[in-house]
Motif scaffolding. Sequence first.
Motif, PDB file in Angstrom:
ATOM      1  N   VAL A 131      75.077 -75.462 -35.830  1.00 16.85           N
ATOM      2  CA  VAL A 131      75.589 -74.361 -36.635  1.00 16.85           C
ATOM      3  C   VAL A 131      74.551 -73.992 -37.690  1.00 16.85           C
ATOM      4  CG1 VAL A 131      77.995 -75.104 -36.367  1.00 16.85           C
ATOM      5  CG2 VAL A 131      76.684 -75.883 -38.354  1.00 16.85           C
ATOM      6  N   CYS A 132      74.698 -72.795 -38.239  1.00 18.98           N
ATOM      7  CA  CYS A 132      73.904 -72.430 -39.416  1.00 18.98           C
ATOM      8  C   CYS A 132      74.791 -71.654 -40.367  1.00 18.98           C
ATOM      9  CB  CYS A 132      72.664 -71.624 -39.031  1.00 18.98           C
ATOM     10  SG  CYS A 132      72.922 -69.847 -38.845  1.00 18.98           S
ATOM     11  N   SER A 133      74.317 -71.488 -41.588  1.00 15.37           N
ATOM     12  CA  SER A 133      75.033 -70.688 -42.579  1.00 15.37           C
ATOM     13  C   SER A 133      74.223 -69.446 -42.885  1.00 15.37           C
ATOM     14  CB  SER A 133      75.249 -71.496 -43.862  1.00 15.37           C
ATOM     15  OG  SER A 133      74.049 -71.553 -44.616  1.00 15.37           O
ATOM     16  N   ALA A 134      74.842 -68.536 -43.616  1.00 13.33           N
ATOM     17  CA  ALA A 134      74.105 -67.403 -44.157  1.00 13.33           C
ATOM     18  C   ALA A 134      73.235 -67.890 -45.313  1.00 13.33           C
ATOM     19  CB  ALA A 134      75.065 -66.326 -44.636  1.00 13.33           C
ATOM     20  N   VAL A 135      72.313 -67.051 -45.734  1.00 18.57           N
ATOM     21  CA  VAL A 135      71.511 -67.332 -46.923  1.00 18.57           C
ATOM     22  C   VAL A 135      71.602 -66.113 -47.830  1.00 18.57           C
ATOM     23  CG1 VAL A 135      69.942 -68.797 -45.596  1.00 18.57           C
ATOM     24  CG2 VAL A 135      69.359 -66.392 -45.954  1.00 18.57           C
ATOM     25  N   GLU A 136      71.195 -66.271 -49.088  1.00 17.69           N
ATOM     26  CA  GLU A 136      71.200 -65.133 -50.005  1.00 17.69           C
ATOM     27  C   GLU A 136      69.818 -64.982 -50.633  1.00 17.69           C
ATOM     28  OE1 GLU A 136      70.894 -65.298 -53.418  1.00 17.69           O
ATOM     29  OE2 GLU A 136      71.210 -67.416 -53.833  1.00 17.69           O
ATOM     30  N   GLY A 137      69.434 -63.726 -50.908  1.00 21.58           N
ATOM     31  CA  GLY A 137      68.078 -63.457 -51.363  1.00 21.58           C
ATOM     32  C   GLY A 137      67.957 -62.965 -52.786  1.00 21.58           C
ATOM     33  N   ARG A 138      68.971 -63.153 -53.607  1.00 19.86           N
ATOM     34  CA  ARG A 138      68.904 -62.635 -54.970  1.00 19.86           C
ATOM     35  C   ARG A 138      68.558 -63.697 -56.003  1.00 19.86           C
ATOM     36  NH1 ARG A 138      73.612 -57.951 -55.628  1.00 19.86           N
ATOM     37  NH2 ARG A 138      72.866 -56.643 -53.891  1.00 19.86           N
ATOM     38  N   VAL A 147      73.055 -65.937 -34.027  1.00 20.75           N
ATOM     39  CA  VAL A 147      71.644 -66.081 -34.388  1.00 20.75           C
ATOM     40  C   VAL A 147      71.556 -67.216 -35.404  1.00 20.75           C
ATOM     41  CG1 VAL A 147      69.716 -64.983 -35.585  1.00 20.75           C
ATOM     42  CG2 VAL A 147      71.043 -63.683 -33.895  1.00 20.75           C
ATOM     43  N   LEU A 148      70.942 -68.328 -35.007  1.00 19.16           N
ATOM     44  CA  LEU A 148      70.830 -69.494 -35.873  1.00 19.16           C
ATOM     45  C   LEU A 148      69.434 -69.552 -36.483  1.00 19.16           C
ATOM     46  CD1 LEU A 148      72.641 -72.206 -33.710  1.00 19.16           C
ATOM     47  CD2 LEU A 148      73.612 -70.461 -35.219  1.00 19.16           C
ATOM     48  N   VAL A 149      69.353 -69.895 -37.762  1.00 23.20           N
ATOM     49  CA  VAL A 149      68.068 -69.917 -38.457  1.00 23.20           C
ATOM     50  C   VAL A 149      67.846 -71.283 -39.095  1.00 23.20           C
ATOM     51  CG1 VAL A 149      68.037 -67.432 -38.872  1.00 23.20           C
ATOM     52  CG2 VAL A 149      69.132 -68.934 -40.543  1.00 23.20           C
ATOM     53  N   THR A 150      66.601 -71.752 -39.041  1.00 19.92           N
ATOM     54  CA  THR A 150      66.284 -73.070 -39.585  1.00 19.92           C
ATOM     55  C   THR A 150      66.172 -73.063 -41.099  1.00 19.92           C
ATOM     56  OG1 THR A 150      64.003 -72.528 -38.945  1.00 19.92           O
ATOM     57  CG2 THR A 150      65.187 -74.127 -37.594  1.00 19.92           C
ATOM     58  N   THR A 182      77.842 -73.287 -30.362  1.00 20.28           N
ATOM     59  CA  THR A 182      77.093 -72.831 -31.528  1.00 20.28           C
ATOM     60  C   THR A 182      78.002 -72.050 -32.455  1.00 20.28           C
ATOM     61  OG1 THR A 182      76.382 -70.801 -30.406  1.00 20.28           O
ATOM     62  CG2 THR A 182      74.955 -72.726 -30.186  1.00 20.28           C
ATOM     63  N   GLY A 183      77.773 -72.177 -33.758  1.00 23.42           N
ATOM     64  CA  GLY A 183      78.641 -71.504 -34.712  1.00 23.42           C
ATOM     65  C   GLY A 183      77.898 -71.028 -35.941  1.00 23.42           C
TER      66      GLY A 183
END
Length: 291
Positions: free
Chosen positions: A123-130, A158-161, A200-201
Amino acid sequence: MVVPRSISIVIPVLISSVDGRDLLDVQLEALAAQDHIGPIEVIIADNGSPEFLRQYINGHRLRDRLKLKWVYAAQHPGAAHARNVGAAAATGEILLFCDHDDRAYPSWVRRLVEFLDEGYDLVCSAVEGRTLNVDNPRAVAEVPPPERFQPEGVFAPVLVTTSLAVRADIYRKLDGMDITYAANEDVEFGWRAHVAGYRTGFLPEALMAYRYRPGFAPGFRQGRSRGIGLARLNANFPDNGLPEIRLRELLVRMGSIATARGLVDEERGLLLGLAVGQLRGGFRHRTLRFN
């Protein structure tokens, strides 16, 4: 009583300056402040940094608390190779991946592991760019909010490392990341796992603060690699749901990016590099459409 499972956090690095080392310290401080209960080890997979970094890690003040381990991972250039070497050295039942210049939220480990336990293999989580980019904001290419982090229409998450959790045995069964990808090897890994039947999640919450790269050149290099990777994904996973790469649209986009007002240097470099990479990768992998 449930015995907490062991967690290994793998961080690929290529650090050649004090500034880069300081960014790593920000991430290590964040990992030391996690609210997860249970054993954690942090593996620094070094993809070719000068000798000072190994010495710094081996004498780091958080070495015992985080069970810091430095491993040599410069046999092949690239973060994908470093992640694979770090995973091979890991002792944890669950592998978490993040980058050295970002900053984990205090609940990052716990929330990813809890989500994995809902019935997923990776699984992956979202990220934030602020949070980390107050002095380097983007005008139009900001990281999407959690509810829009996933592209619409894709056949699998779409999974991101930048923020990834995977069961260690499954990572090894899949032979890890494909080191021949210029970028987007994490997306390829997740889609390959999906095709192989693994679950996948995606966790739609911003649990990792992402740091933009300052300056036109770093943004361009990052975008170009991503563009090449996107073109190759279209070749390896036909009908994946991502937009097709069309020559006319690319040329129009490149012209508009070059003349657009209000873009910061990093953002302009990223967007232009992405278009150039898609053009180059589209020719190389025969996924460029001419109509």
